[in-house]
Structure formats: C-alpha cells, structure tokens
Write an enzyme that holds these catalytic residues in place. Structure first.
Site, short mmCIF file in Angstrom:
data_model
loop_
_atom_site.label_atom_id
_atom_site.label_comp_id
_atom_site.label_asym_id
_atom_site.label_seq_id
_atom_site.Cartn_x
_atom_site.Cartn_y
_atom_site.Cartn_z
N PRO A 20 88.09 108.27 114.30
CA PRO A 20 86.74 108.67 113.91
C PRO A 20 85.80 108.46 115.09
O PRO A 20 85.83 107.40 115.71
CB PRO A 20 86.41 107.70 112.76
N ALA A 22 81.73 109.25 115.75
CA ALA A 22 80.45 109.83 115.37
C ALA A 22 79.86 110.59 116.56
O ALA A 22 79.86 110.09 117.68
CB ALA A 22 79.51 108.72 114.92
N GLN A 74 85.51 108.40 106.32
CA GLN A 74 85.10 107.03 106.63
C GLN A 74 83.69 106.72 106.13
O GLN A 74 82.73 107.44 106.43
CB GLN A 74 85.16 106.76 108.13
N CYS A 104 82.34 98.99 113.63
CA CYS A 104 81.27 99.58 114.45
C CYS A 104 80.41 98.49 115.07
O CYS A 104 79.91 97.61 114.37
CB CYS A 104 80.42 100.53 113.60
N ASN A 204 95.02 100.99 117.93
CA ASN A 204 93.98 101.81 118.55
C ASN A 204 93.36 101.09 119.76
O ASN A 204 93.13 99.89 119.72
CB ASN A 204 92.89 102.11 117.50
N GLY A 205 93.12 101.88 120.80
CA GLY A 205 92.43 101.38 121.99
C GLY A 205 93.16 101.72 123.26
O GLY A 205 94.29 101.28 123.50
N ASP A 206 92.52 102.61 124.07
CA ASP A 206 93.00 102.93 125.42
C ASP A 206 94.29 103.74 125.48
O ASP A 206 95.01 103.67 126.48
CB ASP A 206 93.18 101.65 126.25
N GLY A 228 91.23 108.08 120.49
CA GLY A 228 89.83 108.50 120.49
C GLY A 228 89.47 109.19 121.79
O GLY A 228 89.73 110.38 121.98
N ARG A 229 88.91 108.41 122.74
CA ARG A 229 88.36 108.99 123.97
C ARG A 229 89.40 109.71 124.82
O ARG A 229 89.03 110.59 125.60
CB ARG A 229 87.66 107.89 124.78
#
Ligand SMILES: Cc1cc2nc3c(=O)[nH]c(=O)nc-3n(C[C@H](O)[C@H](O)[C@H](O)COP(=O)(O)O)c2cc1C
Length: 338
Positions: A20, A22, A74, A104, A204-206, A228-229
């Site tokens: 997710p 935003a 979410q 968040c 999650n992460g990197d 994500g990114r």
C-alpha cells in the site's frame, strides 16, 4: 515452482504483492503492477473516520475493479467503534481482505493515535483488530513496523498479540517508526517475527529486485513478500520475480519497452480519472514519468520536463526525445551496453 500462501481462504501465489502506498499505488498503478505480475495489491490507506462521516473521497478510495483482485483494503484509525463501523461499511466494495494500518509513521496519522502509534498500545491495537474481525466477512490482516524506536522494538510481542486478536496474517516492514525510511530494513527481525507466530507473515522492506525477493524469502522464512518503492517506474520487477521463482529465463526490458510502459501507465492514469480534465489528471503522471527514467543516461536533464508534463502528447514527445538521446549516446559509444 510457484506455491501459494493463504490469507484466510484467499490463495495468493508466493511471488510478490504490491505494498500500500498513499499517493502512489492508486488504481492505475495497481492495475499496471497486477498486469506485470504482482500477485495481489493493497489499497492506499483509508481513514475510518472519513468513511464514517460520509467523505466521498474516502469511499472512492475503497472501490475495486475486477482486474485488481485479489486486493486488500487498508483502513486506519484509532477508535475501535469507528473501525468496526468502517469495516462493516466497506464490505460492499468486496475486498478480498481488510488490512489495518499500524505502521504509518506520518505525524498527521500518529498524532491521532493511529498508524504506528498503536504499537505503543497493544491492548487498544487488539481491540481494533477484534472489532474489525467481528464486522468483516473477509480476513483481517495487520501491517506494522518493528516498533516505535530502537529502544522499543516490540514486533514479536505485537505480532503474537495480533494473532491472538484474530488477525489472519501480518505484514512487517523491517524498520521502526523513528527510522521512517532511513537505514536498512532489518530482515533478521522479520525472521524473529515469523518464528513467533503461526499465521502467515508478509515480509516487507528494501526488496528492489528478484534477487532481493529470493533473499527475503530465504533469510526471513516469510510466507509472502511485499514490494513498495522497488516498483517505482519499474513494474517489471514483478515479472522478474515471477520468472525467477518459476525458474524461467528473464530479460530486462529494453529502453523502448520502458518508454512504452511509461506511456501505457500514463494512459491508465487518464482512464482511471475520467472525472478530472486530462490536463489535471496528467499531473498524477509527472512523478511516475520521472521514475521511469531514473538511473538512465540523461535522466536528470529530463526530470524538469517530466515535472511539467501537461498532456499525453507531451509525454509521447518526451519518450521519443529520451530514446533519441539514448540512441545518440549508443552511436557515440558503440561498444557500451545501454
Ligand atoms: C509514498 C509512500 C506511501 C506509503 N503509504 C502507505 C500506506 O498508505 N499504508 C501503509 O501501510 N504503508 C504505506 N507505505 C509504506 C510501504 O507500504 C512499505 O511498507 C515501505 O515503503 C517499505 O517497503 P519498500 O522498501 O518495499 O518500499 C508508504 C510508503 C511510501 C514510500
């Protein structure tokens, strides 16, 4: 071979799902990533108070189109009552699961006691999950971080409390609230969480490449990976992950394919925002256009043009000029791979 992970009764291929985000992972982005192989997606976070007070924009964020499934919706909020009402209300949008945001770090969210602030109040976080589970026909999951800060890394205790409260799965971003997005995500901590619960854990992460994704599965033992990114201007990452996990050969996209995908993404943005005049909707495309050029020769020069995109025709010219620049460089440096 691709196996599956179950969130309740929802079966998801164990490749990677879209995180997710935003302001980034809107409908156009989700559709694009699903088409490029994301196993599932999660909506941008939606305020339970916004929903309960009849805010149209909040309800709009909850709408799901056919090709977005399987998809999690979410919600964020800090009051069990509002969470319960919102959870009941959003069933009409037929999400595959509901996710509660407890990670968040943004001040506006944390100041209301929602997001990662809930990691400091485990009984309240549990009450929120129980309220959502009571009102939801679909599984409820929770996304959180490692803790508030280095002195309060309570992800293991928190994960167990979420499982006790009825969460069907949890997603863990390997950073604390204080870290925001700095430093490296701690995958070892995600492993500890995985070992402490029996429900599926989404790591999650990197994760930016297929190699990262495989390493995340291996180092954490997680059941599913969330990206994500790493998908910014790079929906190809999902195809790469899918190919590598299923043991197929994968070829990185050519520059032409990158530009074609950028233009396709912009068309999706325009299609997904029919209520906005195109000259307004195109603004949503500006940051994405710049991301498709990131790391490529001449990207810095083109960034300003990306941030001033005013029409689809300008985007087409931008893509053509960018490709022409790459070609000029290739002619100048014939032995250098682009
Ligand atoms: C622009 C942006 C918006 C985000 N919005 C949300 C959100 O609405 N809900 C949420 O749980 N996490 C949100 N996140 C966090 C991501 O879901 C993810 O946990 C984080 O980016 C780490 O994963 P990555 O390294 O793969 O990007 C957001 C992150 C970014 C960069």
């Amino acid at each position: 071979m691709i196996t599956t992970c179950c969130i309740g009764s929802v079966k998801i291929p164990r490749t990677a799902i879209l995180a997710p985000m935003a302001g980034v992972a809107d409908r156009a982005y989700r559709l694009l990533c699903r088409e490029y192989g994301a196993a599932a997606a999660v909506s941008e976070m939606v305020s339970v108070k916004g929903l309960c007070y009849g805010d149209k924009a909040s309800a709009q964020l909850c709408t799901i189109t056919e090709n977005e499934h399987p998809m999690g919706l979410q919600l964020f909020g800090s009051e069990p009552d509002f969470v319960a009402r919102a959870a009941a209300m959003v069933q009409q949008f037929q999400p595959d699961w509901l996710d509660i945001n407890m990670g968040c770090p943004v001040h506006k969210v944390v100041a209301t006691g929602a997001g990662s602030a809930l990691m400091k109040d485990i009984p309240l976080a549990q009450e929120i999950v129980r309220a959502a589970v009571r009102e939801s026909r679909v599984p409820v999951t929770v996304k959180f971080r490692l803790g508030w800060d280095a002195s309060c890394c309570n992800a293991v205790e928190f994960a167990q409390a979420m499982e006790d409260a009825g969460a069907a799965a949890i997603a863990v971003h390997g950073r604390t609230k204080e870290q925001l997005y700095s430093g490296k995500a701690d995958w070892n901590a995600i492993r500890q969480v995985k070992q402490s619960v029996t429900i599926p854990v989404i790591g999650n992460g990197d994760v930016r490449t297929a190699a990262d994704c495989l390493a995340m599965y291996e180092q954490t033992g997680c059941d599913l990976v969330m990206v994500g990114r790493g998908s910014y201007g790079n929906p190809f990452v999902f195809r790469e992950i899918e190919a590598v996990i299923s043991g197929e050969a994968y070829r990185q996209p050519t520059l032409e394919q990158r530009m074609e995908t950028m233009l396709y993404h912009i068309r999706l943005i325009l299609q997904c925002n029919p209520q906005k005049p195109p000259e307004i909707a195109i603004r949503e495309a500006r940051k994405h256009a710049a991301w498709y050029m990131n790391g490529l020769y001449g990207a810095a020069k083109f960034r300003a043009r990306c941030y001033h995109l005013g029409s689809y025709a300008e985007a087409e010219m931008l893509a053509a000029d960018f490709l022409a620049l790459q070609k000029q460089r290739a002619d100048f440096l014939p032995d250098k791979a682009l």
